[in-house]
Design a protein around this motif. Sequence first.
Motif, PDB file in Angstrom:
ATOM      1  N   LEU A   1      14.434  -0.009  -5.917  1.00  0.00           N
ATOM      2  CA  LEU A   1      13.318   0.980  -6.679  1.00  0.00           C
ATOM      3  C   LEU A   1      11.916   0.849  -6.363  1.00  0.00           C
ATOM      4  O   LEU A   1      11.052   1.596  -6.281  1.00  0.00           O
ATOM      5  N   VAL A   2      11.519  -0.594  -6.489  1.00  0.00           N
ATOM      6  CA  VAL A   2      10.116  -0.920  -6.339  1.00  0.00           C
ATOM      7  C   VAL A   2       9.799  -0.890  -4.860  1.00  0.00           C
ATOM      8  O   VAL A   2       8.614  -0.874  -4.752  1.00  0.00           O
ATOM      9  N   ARG A   3      10.547  -1.125  -4.129  1.00  0.00           N
ATOM     10  CA  ARG A   3      10.447  -1.178  -2.575  1.00  0.00           C
ATOM     11  C   ARG A   3       9.426  -0.350  -2.131  1.00  0.00           C
ATOM     12  O   ARG A   3       8.430  -0.276  -1.465  1.00  0.00           O
ATOM     13  N   PRO A   4       9.715   1.148  -2.090  1.00  0.00           N
ATOM     14  CA  PRO A   4       9.274   2.250  -1.733  1.00  0.00           C
ATOM     15  C   PRO A   4       7.625   2.331  -2.486  1.00  0.00           C
ATOM     16  O   PRO A   4       6.698   2.784  -1.758  1.00  0.00           O
ATOM     17  N   ILE A   5       7.735   2.138  -3.846  1.00  0.00           N
ATOM     18  CA  ILE A   5       6.279   2.294  -4.385  1.00  0.00           C
ATOM     19  C   ILE A   5       5.247   1.210  -3.906  1.00  0.00           C
ATOM     20  O   ILE A   5       4.208   1.552  -3.609  1.00  0.00           O
ATOM     21  N   MET A   6       5.904   0.119  -3.700  1.00  0.00           N
ATOM     22  CA  MET A   6       4.986  -1.112  -3.282  1.00  0.00           C
ATOM     23  C   MET A   6       4.583  -0.738  -1.827  1.00  0.00           C
ATOM     24  O   MET A   6       3.417  -0.917  -1.247  1.00  0.00           O
ATOM     25  N   ALA A   7       5.426  -0.193  -0.958  1.00  0.00           N
ATOM     26  CA  ALA A   7       5.186   0.104   0.265  1.00  0.00           C
ATOM     27  C   ALA A   7       3.861   1.302   0.176  1.00  0.00           C
ATOM     28  O   ALA A   7       2.900   1.112   1.235  1.00  0.00           O
ATOM     29  N   ALA A   8       3.885   2.318  -0.701  1.00  0.00           N
ATOM     30  CA  ALA A   8       2.887   3.168  -0.696  1.00  0.00           C
ATOM     31  C   ALA A   8       1.756   2.711  -0.982  1.00  0.00           C
ATOM     32  O   ALA A   8       0.502   2.905  -0.532  1.00  0.00           O
ATOM     33  N   ILE A   9       1.712   1.660  -2.094  1.00  0.00           N
ATOM     34  CA  ILE A   9       0.262   1.047  -2.484  1.00  0.00           C
ATOM     35  C   ILE A   9      -0.114   0.512  -1.419  1.00  0.00           C
ATOM     36  O   ILE A   9      -1.266   0.298  -1.186  1.00  0.00           O
ATOM     37  N   LEU A  10       0.645  -0.409  -0.718  1.00  0.00           N
ATOM     38  CA  LEU A  10       0.113  -1.173   0.610  1.00  0.00           C
ATOM     39  C   LEU A  10      -0.486  -0.394   1.363  1.00  0.00           C
ATOM     40  O   LEU A  10      -1.660  -0.676   1.912  1.00  0.00           O
ATOM     41  N   SER A  11      -0.071   0.761   1.771  1.00  0.00           N
ATOM     42  CA  SER A  11      -0.107   1.627   2.860  1.00  0.00           C
ATOM     43  C   SER A  11      -1.509   2.363   2.540  1.00  0.00           C
ATOM     44  O   SER A  11      -2.442   2.594   3.293  1.00  0.00           O
ATOM     45  N   GLU A  12      -1.728   2.643   0.973  1.00  0.00           N
ATOM     46  CA  GLU A  12      -2.912   3.360   0.759  1.00  0.00           C
ATOM     47  C   GLU A  12      -4.081   2.305   0.757  1.00  0.00           C
ATOM     48  O   GLU A  12      -5.307   2.703   1.122  1.00  0.00           O
ATOM     49  N   ALA A  13      -3.766   1.059   0.368  1.00  0.00           N
ATOM     50  CA  ALA A  13      -4.859   0.086   0.404  1.00  0.00           C
ATOM     51  C   ALA A  13      -5.325  -0.579   1.640  1.00  0.00           C
ATOM     52  O   ALA A  13      -6.606  -0.355   1.887  1.00  0.00           O
ATOM     53  N   LEU A  14      -4.405  -0.514   2.426  1.00  0.00           N
ATOM     54  CA  LEU A  14      -5.019  -0.660   3.996  1.00  0.00           C
ATOM     55  C   LEU A  14      -5.611   0.463   4.637  1.00  0.00           C
ATOM     56  O   LEU A  14      -6.390   0.377   5.453  1.00  0.00           O
TER      57      LEU A  14
END
Length: 162
Positions: A125-138
């Motif tokens: 469940l957390v994996r897609p949320i973390m991917a979205a946060i990282l892609s937004e930050a990058l």
Amino acid sequence: MAPPTAKAEQTEAEYLADQSRAAQAAMRAALGDLQKGLAKGLNPLRWTKDHPWLTLGAIAIGGFATSAAVVPSREEQELRKLRRLHEAMRPPAPAAAESHPSNGNAAGKSTGGLGRLLLRELIGLVRPIMAAILSEALGARSTPPPPAPPAGGAAAPPPPPR
């Protein structure tokens, strides 16, 4: 009483052999009569001459029963076509079944119990949320800064919306 004849002087073995031959001859004669009677009774030409309409009806019923047994119905034909289409669309099965807990081939591995299952689901469940946060930050770092306003004092048009 009548005097004994020449047959009375036979031994018991000879008498039994004669009786056996007579019984075999009687059985052959009875079988021959049965075959002649069946050939006479089962002759379709004779039946057709004696009872033409009954013969025609019996043949029609026999033909219908044979076609019903041999020829598949329209529904069976369509089901067979659907089955072939389904098999053609299905990907080929792997040569050897993989050892994976989801397909029932755990191959002696324990799944770790309820705690490990919950942790695995939580990570899923957390994996897609973390991917979205990282892609937004990058993505924020990689975008160039907005251009500086011109020296003439005129305001620049607002940047286009994302």
